[in-house]
Scaffold this motif. Structure first.
Motif, PDB file in Angstrom:
ATOM      1  N   GLN A 209       0.109 -17.808 -10.081  1.00 49.73           N
ATOM      2  CA  GLN A 209      -1.171 -17.553  -9.433  1.00 49.73           C
ATOM      3  C   GLN A 209      -1.048 -16.455  -8.377  1.00 49.73           C
ATOM      4  N   ILE A 210       0.030 -16.506  -7.617  1.00 50.24           N
ATOM      5  CA  ILE A 210       0.235 -15.507  -6.566  1.00 50.24           C
ATOM      6  C   ILE A 210       0.407 -14.122  -7.171  1.00 50.24           C
ATOM      7  N   MET A 211       1.198 -14.037  -8.222  1.00 51.04           N
ATOM      8  CA  MET A 211       1.452 -12.750  -8.856  1.00 51.04           C
ATOM      9  C   MET A 211       0.198 -12.166  -9.505  1.00 51.04           C
ATOM     10  N   ALA A 212      -0.803 -13.001  -9.751  1.00 49.02           N
ATOM     11  CA  ALA A 212      -2.041 -12.529 -10.381  1.00 49.02           C
ATOM     12  C   ALA A 212      -3.040 -11.969  -9.369  1.00 49.02           C
ATOM     13  N   LEU A 213      -2.764 -12.115  -8.083  1.00 49.64           N
ATOM     14  CA  LEU A 213      -3.690 -11.665  -7.046  1.00 49.64           C
ATOM     15  C   LEU A 213      -3.400 -10.219  -6.650  1.00 49.64           C
ATOM     16  N   LYS A 214      -4.365  -9.330  -6.875  1.00 53.31           N
ATOM     17  CA  LYS A 214      -4.191  -7.912  -6.539  1.00 53.31           C
ATOM     18  C   LYS A 214      -3.959  -7.716  -5.050  1.00 53.31           C
ATOM     19  N   ASP A 215      -4.691  -8.461  -4.217  1.00 54.30           N
ATOM     20  CA  ASP A 215      -4.581  -8.271  -2.769  1.00 54.30           C
ATOM     21  C   ASP A 215      -3.196  -8.630  -2.248  1.00 54.30           C
ATOM     22  N   VAL A 216      -2.533  -9.570  -2.906  1.00 53.88           N
ATOM     23  CA  VAL A 216      -1.166  -9.920  -2.515  1.00 53.88           C
ATOM     24  C   VAL A 216      -0.251  -8.712  -2.672  1.00 53.88           C
ATOM     25  N   HIS A 217      -0.381  -8.005  -3.771  1.00 55.18           N
ATOM     26  CA  HIS A 217       0.491  -6.859  -4.032  1.00 55.18           C
ATOM     27  C   HIS A 217       0.146  -5.676  -3.126  1.00 55.18           C
ATOM     28  N   LEU A 218      -1.138  -5.495  -2.829  1.00 53.54           N
ATOM     29  CA  LEU A 218      -1.512  -4.432  -1.907  1.00 53.54           C
ATOM     30  C   LEU A 218      -0.962  -4.704  -0.514  1.00 53.54           C
ATOM     31  N   LEU A 219      -1.075  -5.951  -0.074  1.00 58.25           N
ATOM     32  CA  LEU A 219      -0.532  -6.312   1.237  1.00 58.25           C
ATOM     33  C   LEU A 219       0.989  -6.183   1.252  1.00 58.25           C
ATOM     34  N   LEU A 221       2.837  -4.118  -0.529  1.00 58.44           N
ATOM     35  CA  LEU A 221       3.173  -2.694  -0.467  1.00 58.44           C
ATOM     36  C   LEU A 221       2.886  -2.117   0.916  1.00 58.44           C
ATOM     37  N   PHE A 222       1.781  -2.566   1.522  1.00 56.02           N
ATOM     38  CA  PHE A 222       1.468  -2.123   2.886  1.00 56.02           C
ATOM     39  C   PHE A 222       2.584  -2.535   3.843  1.00 56.02           C
ATOM     40  N   MET A 223       3.027  -3.797   3.724  1.00 55.47           N
ATOM     41  CA  MET A 223       4.077  -4.276   4.613  1.00 55.47           C
ATOM     42  C   MET A 223       5.390  -3.548   4.364  1.00 55.47           C
ATOM     43  N   LEU A 224       5.670  -3.222   3.100  1.00 55.01           N
ATOM     44  CA  LEU A 224       6.896  -2.476   2.802  1.00 55.01           C
ATOM     45  C   LEU A 224       6.877  -1.126   3.516  1.00 55.01           C
ATOM     46  N   CYS A 225       5.734  -0.430   3.441  1.00 52.68           N
ATOM     47  CA  CYS A 225       5.615   0.870   4.123  1.00 52.68           C
ATOM     48  C   CYS A 225       5.655   0.708   5.635  1.00 52.68           C
ATOM     49  N   TYR A 226       4.945  -0.306   6.139  1.00 53.24           N
ATOM     50  CA  TYR A 226       4.873  -0.510   7.585  1.00 53.24           C
ATOM     51  C   TYR A 226       6.243  -0.843   8.180  1.00 53.24           C
ATOM     52  N   ILE A 227       6.888  -1.866   7.624  1.00 57.02           N
ATOM     53  CA  ILE A 227       8.186  -2.277   8.164  1.00 57.02           C
ATOM     54  C   ILE A 227       9.214  -1.171   7.946  1.00 57.02           C
ATOM     55  N   GLY A 228       9.148  -0.531   6.777  1.00 55.76           N
ATOM     56  CA  GLY A 228      10.080   0.555   6.505  1.00 55.76           C
ATOM     57  C   GLY A 228       9.928   1.698   7.480  1.00 55.76           C
ATOM     58  N   ALA A 229       8.681   2.071   7.791  1.00 57.34           N
ATOM     59  CA  ALA A 229       8.444   3.158   8.738  1.00 57.34           C
ATOM     60  C   ALA A 229       8.949   2.792  10.127  1.00 57.34           C
TER      61      ALA A 229
END
Length: 394
Positions: A209-219, A221-229
Motif C-alpha cells: 500500500q505504501i509503495m502504491a502512494l505517489k506522494d510517499v515517493h515524492l516526499l 525524493l524531496f527528503m533525499l535532496c534536502y538531507i543530501g544538500a
C-alpha cells in the motif's frame, strides 16, 4: 507518574538519540581533510565513506518495517550497532575497515531516525513543536560536534574523536533501553495515553500500500535532496573553504555556523511557518536558499561564504519537521508509521549519496563544483516540493 510526564520522558530519550545522529553527521566536515591526509586518498576515494553509509541507510530503511513487526519497536535498537561502529573507527583501522564501520553506523542511524520520527509523529499534543524540537536535537549535535572534530583533526590521535561518539552511543543505548524497556511501540504509546494504533494489516500488505502512494515517493525524493544538500554543505564546506578560498586549518569552525543556523531555524521559525502557511514556507525557504547559494558561487569572499552558509542553515532548518507534518496531513493514518519510515530512511540515504557524487565530481573538476552541485540539488528539491505540496489533506 502522570501521562504527560511519561510522554515527555519518552520524547526526551528520542531527542538524545537525535543529538547523537546530528553529532555523527556534523563530524564529517572537519575530519574529511585529515582522513584524506592519513589514508592518502583523493576526493573520490574519501567520498566512499558516504557510499558505504548509503548502503547502511538503505538497508536500515528496507529492513526496519520487517524487523519492527517481528521483534518489536523496543528491541530494534540501532544504538548498539553504533557502539560497534564507533569502536572500530576510534581504533584508527585500515581504510576498508573504516568504510565498513561507516556502513554499520549508517544502518544503526537509519533505524533510530525511522523509529524516532515514526513515534513522535503519533503524539497528539503540540505535534509541530515536538517535531521541531526533535529535529532541533539533531541540529544541536551537528552544531557541537565540529568543535570536537576540528580539534582532533589537528592532533596526532585524530581518530580519538570517535571516542566521544562512542561515549554518547553507550549512553544512548542505556537511555533507550531504560525508557522503552524493549517493548512494542503500541505498548509504549498506550503508556503515554495514545490509544489509536494502526489497523491490523500485515507488514507485506502495508508495504504494498505504501509503495502504491505517489506522494510517499515524492516526499522520499524531496527528503533525499534536502538531507543530501544539508549534509553536503555541512560536510564539504570546510574542504571548499580550505582548498578554494584558501582558509586556514581552523576553517572547520565555519561548519559550526551552518549547523547553528539549522538548529535555530528549526525552532525559531515555528511562528513564521504558521504565519505564511507550512507548505508555502518550504517553497519560500527553498527559493531563498537557491539565491544564497548562487551568491556564494559568484562572490569570492571568505567572510561572506561563512555568513551565507549560516543563513542557508537557518532556511534549511525548518524544512524537515515541516515535511513530516505535511506527511501526517496527507497520508492515511494506518500507513503513517510505515510510510514515514520509508520516507525518512530513503531520504537519509541522501546524506551519503549526494556528498559522494560531489566528491566524485570534485576529483576531476576540483572542489569548486560544490556550489553548482548544491544549486542544482536545491532547484530539484524546490520542484519536488511544489508537486507534493499540492496533495490534498485527509
Amino acid at each position: 507518574m502522570s501521562l504527560s510526564l511519561r510522554a515527555n520522558i519518552h520524547f526526551a530519550a528520542l531527542c538524545w538519540a537525535a543529538v547523537l545522529n546530528g553529532w555523527n553527521d556534523g563530524s564529517n566536515g572537519p575530519l574529511l581533510p585529515r582522513i584524506q591526509q592519513v589514508y592518502h586518498v583523493g576526493y573520490a576515494v574519501v567520498s566512499l565513506i558516504f557510499v558505504f553509509t548509503t548502503l547502511g541507510y538503505i538497508s536500515g530503511s528496507i529492513f526496519n518495517m520487517f524487523l519492527t513487526e517481528r521483534i518489536g519497536f523496543g528491541k530494534v535498537s540501532g544504538s548498539i550497532i553504533q557502539v560497534v561502529a564507533y569502536c572500530i573507527e576510534a581504533a584508527g583501522v585500515s581504510f576498508p575497515a573504516f568504510l565498513f564501520a561507516y556502513t554499520i553506523n549508517g544502518y544503526g542511524i537509519a533505524l533510530q531516525v525511522i523509529q524516532s520520527v515514526g513515534y513522535v509523529i503519533r503524539f497528539k499534543d503540540n505535534p509541530e513543536l515536538r517535531m521541531g524540537l526533535l529535529m532541533g536535537g539533531y541540529g544541536v549535535g551537528a552544531l557541537l560536534s565540529p568543535l570536537s572534530a576540528t580539534y582532533f583533526a589537528q592532533v596526532p590521535h585524530w581518530s580519538y574523536h570517535y571516542l566521544t561518539c562512542l561515549g554518547m552511543a553507550v549512553l544512548n543505548t542505556i537511555i533507550l533501553t531504560g525508557v522503552f524497556r524493549l517493548r512494542p511501540q503500541e505498548e509504549c504509546l498506550v503508556e503515554i495515553g495514545i490509544m489509536d494504533t494502526e489497523n491490523g494489516t500485515s507488514t507485506e500488505s502495508q508495504f504494498r500500500q505504501i509503495m502504491a502512494l505517489k506522494d510517499v515517493h515524492l516526499l522520499a525524493l524531496f527528503m533525499l535532496c534536502y538531507i543530501g544538500a544539508a549534509v553536503t554543505l555541512g560536510g564539504w564546506i570546510v574542504t571548499y573553504i580550505i582548498d578554494f578560498r584558501h582558509g586556514g586549518s581552523s576553517s572547520g569552525y565555519i561548519s559550526i555556523g551552518f549547523w547553528a543556523g539549522l538548529t535555530i531555524g528549526r525552532v525559531a521559525f515555528l511562528k513564521v511557518n504558521r504565519l505564511i502557511g507550512e507548505p508555502r514556507a518550504v517553497l519560500v525557504y527553498s527559493l531563498l536558499a537557491v539565491a544564497l547559494e548562487i551568491l556564494v558561487w559568484f562572490v569570492p569572499s571568505l567572510i561572506g561564504d561563512a555568513i551565507a552558509a549560516a543563513c542557508i542553515g537557518v532556511l534549511l532548518g525548518p524544512m524537515y519537521p515541516l515535511a513530516m507534518n505535511h506527511a501526517r496531513r496527507i497520508l492515511p493514518q494506518w500507513l503513517l508509521t510505515g510510510a514515514i519510515g520509508w520516507i525518512t530512511g530513503f531520504g537519509q540515504a541522501g546524506s551519503a549519496l549526494i556528498p559522494f557524487v560531489t566528491g566524485a565530481i570534485a576529483q576531476r573538476a576540483g572542489v569548486k563544483v560544490l556550489q553548482p552541485v548544491l544549486v542544482a540539488v536545491f532547484v530539484v528539491m524546490t520542484i519536488l516540493w511544489s508537486m507534493v505540496s499540492r496533495a490534498k489533506t485527509l
